[in-house]
Motif scaffolding. Sequence first.
Motif, PDB file in Angstrom:
ATOM      1  N   HIS A  42       0.801  -1.136   0.164  1.00 15.31           N
ATOM      2  CA  HIS A  42       0.054   0.082   0.009  1.00 15.31           C
ATOM      3  C   HIS A  42       0.770   1.507   0.015  1.00 15.31           C
ATOM      4  CE1 HIS A  42       0.939  -1.210   4.082  1.00 15.31           C
ATOM      5  NE2 HIS A  42       0.771   0.154   4.440  1.00 15.31           N
ATOM      6  N   VAL A  43       2.014   1.002   0.333  1.00 20.09           N
ATOM      7  CA  VAL A  43       3.049   2.303   0.138  1.00 20.09           C
ATOM      8  C   VAL A  43       3.947   2.055  -1.123  1.00 20.09           C
ATOM      9  CG1 VAL A  43       4.993   3.370   1.509  1.00 20.09           C
ATOM     10  CG2 VAL A  43       2.981   2.496   2.554  1.00 20.09           C
ATOM     11  N   GLN A  92      -4.779  -3.066   8.059  1.00 17.61           N
ATOM     12  CA  GLN A  92      -3.261  -3.427   7.609  1.00 17.61           C
ATOM     13  C   GLN A  92      -2.627  -4.320   8.403  1.00 17.61           C
ATOM     14  OE1 GLN A  92      -2.168  -1.867   5.373  1.00 17.61           O
ATOM     15  NE2 GLN A  92      -2.997   0.256   4.838  1.00 17.61           N
ATOM     16  N   THR A  93      -2.929  -4.414   9.726  1.00 23.45           N
ATOM     17  CA  THR A  93      -2.403  -5.411  10.552  1.00 23.45           C
ATOM     18  C   THR A  93      -2.801  -6.832  10.015  1.00 23.45           C
ATOM     19  OG1 THR A  93      -2.544  -4.185  12.674  1.00 23.45           O
ATOM     20  CG2 THR A  93      -2.385  -6.540  12.889  1.00 23.45           C
ATOM     21  N   ALA A  94      -4.152  -7.089   9.280  1.00 22.67           N
ATOM     22  CA  ALA A  94      -4.415  -8.379   9.027  1.00 22.67           C
ATOM     23  C   ALA A  94      -3.856  -8.744   7.745  1.00 22.67           C
ATOM     24  CB  ALA A  94      -6.012  -8.338   8.610  1.00 22.67           C
ATOM     25  N   ASP A  95      -3.563  -7.628   6.931  1.00 20.27           N
ATOM     26  CA  ASP A  95      -2.689  -7.821   5.729  1.00 20.27           C
ATOM     27  C   ASP A  95      -1.187  -8.240   6.067  1.00 20.27           C
ATOM     28  OD1 ASP A  95      -4.689  -7.151   4.114  1.00 20.27           O
ATOM     29  OD2 ASP A  95      -4.172  -5.071   3.683  1.00 20.27           O
ATOM     30  N   THR A 105      -7.984   0.712   7.300  1.00 19.46           N
ATOM     31  CA  THR A 105      -7.773   0.963   8.739  1.00 19.46           C
ATOM     32  C   THR A 105      -6.428   0.157   9.369  1.00 19.46           C
ATOM     33  OG1 THR A 105      -8.986  -0.900   9.610  1.00 19.46           O
ATOM     34  CG2 THR A 105     -10.427   0.979   9.267  1.00 19.46           C
ATOM     35  N   ALA A 106      -6.160   0.879  10.681  1.00 17.83           N
ATOM     36  CA  ALA A 106      -4.885   0.130  11.034  1.00 17.83           C
ATOM     37  C   ALA A 106      -5.152  -1.386  11.188  1.00 17.83           C
ATOM     38  CB  ALA A 106      -4.643   0.659  12.355  1.00 17.83           C
ATOM     39  N   ASP A 107      -6.411  -1.568  11.715  1.00 16.91           N
ATOM     40  CA  ASP A 107      -6.611  -3.314  11.639  1.00 16.91           C
ATOM     41  C   ASP A 107      -6.500  -3.975  10.316  1.00 16.91           C
ATOM     42  OD1 ASP A 107      -6.848  -2.794  14.690  1.00 16.91           O
ATOM     43  OD2 ASP A 107      -9.117  -2.583  14.424  1.00 16.91           O
TER      44      ASP A 107
END
Length: 275
Positions: A112-113, A126-129, A122-124
């Motif tokens: 994503h960057v 991103q954590t799952a990814d 969301t941050a959650d």
Amino acid sequence: MPADPQADPLIHDPEGGISRLRAIMAALRDPASGCPWDIAQSFASIAPYTIEEAHEVADAIARGAWAELSGELGDLLLQVVYHAQMAEEAGHFGFDAVVRGISDKMVARHPHVFGQESRDKTADQQTADWERLKAAERAGRDEAGVLDGVALGLPALTRALKLQKRAARVGFDWPSTDEVLAKIVEEAGELVAAQESLGAEALAEEYGDLLFVLVNLGRHLGLDAEASLRQANTKFTRRFSYIEAALHAHGKRPEASDLAEMDALWNAAKAAERG
């Protein structure tokens, strides 16, 4: 590198950066002219220092000791350079491979960057990814088991949390804190009952079971057991220091006091903290 480290301009260049540190480490490990202590070290003998330096970084952060943090980070960086130097000597890999590996990993884990994925998550999410990408990496390393790859060298509370998180991802988890609390009561009862009937080894096993479930309770509450215990350690240290200071003001030391007096001072420390 010159045979005489004293003649190497890079080693004495304050602006030499990471190249300077690597040259210093190589000189310390040189069999002919290096430091006997550094030459004698191995991965196994240095590993405890690596863990210790990481904890000292965490300690400086917890204390807000920003003036110390630079030095502590330098000590930790030295550990990385030390291990990489020994690995290069043994023909395993070099420092550049370490840098390349972590750089490739960070790019791959942040599509994503650095890729085409959207940052609109969301941050959650991103954590799952992140966890999904890590799982794919483990599969590529033939780590088939759910718990494979959770490092044995982690602090026990941290490793317990990671093991529980891994198991929870495949559904092996209590649905709520109610079941965890019931298990804590059960394990505490077994520990109390075991005091009289079990030997030291079995008693330690029961105690470990209780600690493991307490970590699980923290996870269900969104708390990190390691961080929470560090905070408790800090609080205990602060309040006991209050006791020592109060006793000192009356010309006494803790060993000349008794539990009733120290307990009263402990309660005074708590009251003082509450304002």
